[in-house]
Design an enzyme around this catalytic site. Sequence first.
Site, PDB file in Angstrom:
ATOM      1  N   TYR A  39      49.472  33.344  40.812  1.00 38.69           N
ATOM      2  CA  TYR A  39      48.155  32.855  40.396  1.00 38.69           C
ATOM      3  C   TYR A  39      48.203  31.375  40.012  1.00 38.69           C
ATOM      4  O   TYR A  39      47.155  30.733  39.916  1.00 38.69           O
ATOM      5  CB  TYR A  39      47.624  33.645  39.190  1.00 38.69           C
ATOM      6  CG  TYR A  39      47.379  35.110  39.422  1.00 38.69           C
ATOM      7  CD1 TYR A  39      47.478  35.692  40.688  1.00 38.69           C
ATOM      8  CD2 TYR A  39      47.045  35.941  38.348  1.00 38.69           C
ATOM      9  CE1 TYR A  39      47.267  37.038  40.877  1.00 38.69           C
ATOM     10  CE2 TYR A  39      46.830  37.286  38.532  1.00 38.69           C
ATOM     11  CZ  TYR A  39      46.953  37.833  39.793  1.00 38.69           C
ATOM     12  OH  TYR A  39      46.734  39.183  39.966  1.00 38.69           O
ATOM     13  N   HIS A  97      55.078  42.321  42.107  1.00 35.34           N
ATOM     14  CA  HIS A  97      53.690  42.117  42.539  1.00 35.34           C
ATOM     15  C   HIS A  97      53.375  42.811  43.861  1.00 35.34           C
ATOM     16  O   HIS A  97      52.328  43.442  44.016  1.00 35.34           O
ATOM     17  CB  HIS A  97      53.406  40.619  42.661  1.00 35.34           C
ATOM     18  CG  HIS A  97      51.971  40.271  42.568  1.00 35.34           C
ATOM     19  ND1 HIS A  97      51.513  39.026  42.182  1.00 35.34           N
ATOM     20  CD2 HIS A  97      50.854  40.993  42.805  1.00 35.34           C
ATOM     21  CE1 HIS A  97      50.193  39.017  42.182  1.00 35.34           C
ATOM     22  NE2 HIS A  97      49.770  40.196  42.573  1.00 35.34           N
TER      23      HIS A  97
END
Length: 266
Positions: A39, A97
């Site tokens: 991110y 992730h």
Amino acid sequence: MQIPAIGLGTFRLKGRQVIDSVSTGLELGYRHIDTAQIYDNEAEVGRAIAASGVPRRDLFVTTKIWTGSLGRDRLRASLAQSLDKLQLDQVDLTLIHWPSPGDAVPVQVCMEALADARAAGLTRAIGVSNFTIAHLTQAIDTVGASQIATQQIELHPFLQNRKLADFTRAHGIHLTAYMPLAYGKVMQDPVLQGVAQAHGATPAQVALAWLLQQGHAVIPSSTRRDHLAGNLAAAALRLTDQDMAAIAALDRGERLANPDFAPQWD
């Protein structure tokens, strides 16, 4: 370890935008903050947390290891870098992730490296995200289902991921729903609008309550104070069995997160 049911997601939020969102969220009462290495906002999340004055013991912070750092020799160092950015000595939860693209790094290696990072004190708990049944099975074989704090997957009324969700639950593993509002598409759905009107709520609150009543955690994101407050208030909404059934019928397999390196979905 209890994962707070409603968290604040930070996907796609950058710079001042993410600082303001996290700051406002913490002011409103959010105590679960979800970020990730990819991110590119861990430093800003850390700044907002540090400036909030909320005691560390009251916070639950999650980050996620990106695919380029899944190897045994890279994961721990990458998590240490995340901690530096977040200005924390330890995160509460660290997730893989995504499975390694093409399974270049075996799940066993990823999970063993993640468990090593936990043993070193960098994270309180470990888990996975976007794992298929096959990947989750390998993770369970490596560390045991009881050691997997959550499986974070895309989950909303239009993608209910039933086969994977059922398998995850059957092994006693908690689920966290990301994109629970389907990028705002829940706001336009007539069924959700009808349920919301009956309860004096918003369609977003209905979608979140539907997930919460199934025992899942949710991590919606927003930059607007009223939406942040409204999402948090979804915990007080109680849907009827008829409401739950009507929302369950909305599944249309509409997957929104499907990058070219994604695994073969169940």
